[in-house]
Design an enzyme around this catalytic site. Structure first.
Site, PDB file in Angstrom:
ATOM      1  N   CYS A 176       0.806  -1.221   0.000  1.00 53.29           N
ATOM      2  CA  CYS A 176       0.000   0.000   0.000  1.00 53.29           C
ATOM      3  C   CYS A 176       0.842   1.275   0.000  1.00 53.29           C
ATOM      4  CB  CYS A 176      -0.934   0.009   1.210  1.00 53.29           C
ATOM      5  SG  CYS A 176      -2.129  -1.339   1.236  1.00 53.29           S
ATOM      6  N   ALA A 177       2.093   1.180   0.414  1.00 50.42           N
ATOM      7  CA  ALA A 177       2.965   2.361   0.458  1.00 50.42           C
ATOM      8  C   ALA A 177       3.564   2.708  -0.895  1.00 50.42           C
ATOM      9  CB  ALA A 177       4.087   2.147   1.473  1.00 50.42           C
TER      10      ALA A 177
END
Length: 386
Positions: A176-177
């Site tokens: 997700c980063a």
């Protein structure tokens, strides 16, 4: 010799300081509200596949799919009701998605669909920026929901006719980063090579990681949280009207390797997602945000736009609370979560796109973009509208 610092001597000292520390000059310009046009977001685009999974459909079928009943079924249905997600998108219909398939087949599907969606957002983002594929000097792709070699960027570059000397950077394990991290890499590249152009493409197909025979709580949560989607962002050193990236930082949480990730087994990707994720972020998010802004000569009250990755309703609520924000400050993050679910690395880029579409930001306004992912890691960027 006089020690008086004349305006000219101050200018010289600051210039020399900038030569010693490449960040010093940028920080000084930020403090004086003069944003250097190093990396401007010139175009954005998003895309989702055609199949929709509504909250009510998931709630009605999850008991049958996972053979749940009694208190455990009631519990997961309550999670669905509290998820703040109305619908998500999938590359395949639900009846096909839920059936177990060999990893070789799933990965072939990942390659086909990721190329398809990646081409869409790359083409649209370039068109919005008024550019063509041969204008791109760096192509960054981010994805964590499948594996392909040659990587996605090689396929996009070949099909769309990028220059043979285009630089490529596939980022595959930041989860997700990665959307924020990809933006940060474009800023670093353009800082080193001014007047060039980078294209970031994120494609995430988490529905292809669906595991019907995995009855763990993490897998059940994943089945009601994640959706498929893609996003593209053009970042350029040329003159363009969009917001500018001014700075970026990463933070790797100590002793956090097991907080989030994937296990790759014979049946495919199995989610690793501990219940501690929201609390891990809650404990640090204020300190991380304030420290990052302070190092740029800013405070939280200087920020007008908060582009926060909506990992889930609890996580987003905690971030909002710890940063002292109102629901109106994070309405776009909530809206993206409601309409698409968690899109992994693409989520924060969907939010960026919505900010650019919906909001008219006053000149000089600052934005803080934050996302979190496996490692466990935080990615932060400072934006400013010209």
């Amino acid at each position: 010799m006089s020690s008086t610092r004349t305006p000219k001597s101050v200018e010289v000292e600051e210039a020399l300081a900038g030569r010693r520390d490449p960040q010093a000059q940028i920080k000084n310009q930020i403090k004086n509200k003069i944003a250097p046009a190093v990396a401007t977001i010139a175009g954005t685009a998003t895309a989702v596949p055609p199949h929709v999974m509504t909250r009510e459909t998931v709630k009605a079928r999850i008991g049958e799919v996972f053979s749940l009943d009694g208190p455990r079924l009631d519990s997961i249905r309550q999670v669905i009701d509290n998820s703040a997600i109305d619908q998500r998108y999938s590359v395949f219909p639900a009846d096909y998605t839920i059936e177990p398939r060999p990893l070789t087949q799933i990965n072939a599907e990942y390659q086909e669909k990721s190329v398809e969606l990646g081409l869409q957002v790359a083409d649209r983002a370039l068109a919005q920026a008024g550019m063509v594929p041969t204008d791109v000097d760096l192509l960054v792709t981010v994805s964590c929901t499948g594996v392909m070699i040659p990587s996605l960027d090689a396929h996009i570059a070949t099909i769309m006719g990028f220059r043979p000397d285009v630089r490529r950077l596939p980022i595959t394990e930041l989860g997700c980063a990665a959307g924020a991290a990809g933006l940060a890499r474009t800023w670093e590249y353009l800082t080193a090579f001014p007047d060039r152009t980078a294209l970031l493409v994120s494609v995430e197909l988490p529905t292809l990681t669906f595991q019907r025979k995995d009855f763990s709580q993490a897998n059940l949560i994943s089945a009601v949280l994640f959706g498929d989607g893609a996003a593209g962002v053009v970042v350029t050193g040329r003159e363009a009207p969009g917001p500018r990236i001014l700075a970026c930082e990463s933070f790797l949480f100590p002793n956090s390797l097991g907080v989030m990730g994937f296990d790759l087994r014979d049946s495919g990707f199995h989610i690793v997602l501990t219940k501690d994720v929201p609390d891990v972020i809650r404990e640090r998010v204020k300190e991380l945000a304030e420290g990052f802004l302070a190092r740029q000569g800013l405070q939280r009250d200087d920020i007008s736009a908060f582009l926060l990755h909506p990992g889930g309703q609890k996580l987003l609520s905690y971030m909002q609370e710890e940063l002292g924000l109102e629901r109106s400050d994070t309405e776009i993050s909530w809206d993206i979560l409601r309409r698409y679910g968690n899109l992994s690395s693409a989520s924060v880029l969907f939010i960026l796109n919505e900010w650019l579409v919906q909001k008219e930001m006053p000149s000089g306004s600052y934005g803080l973009l934050m996302s979190f992912g496996p490692g466990f890691t935080a990615e932060m960027l400072l934006l400013q509208w010209p």
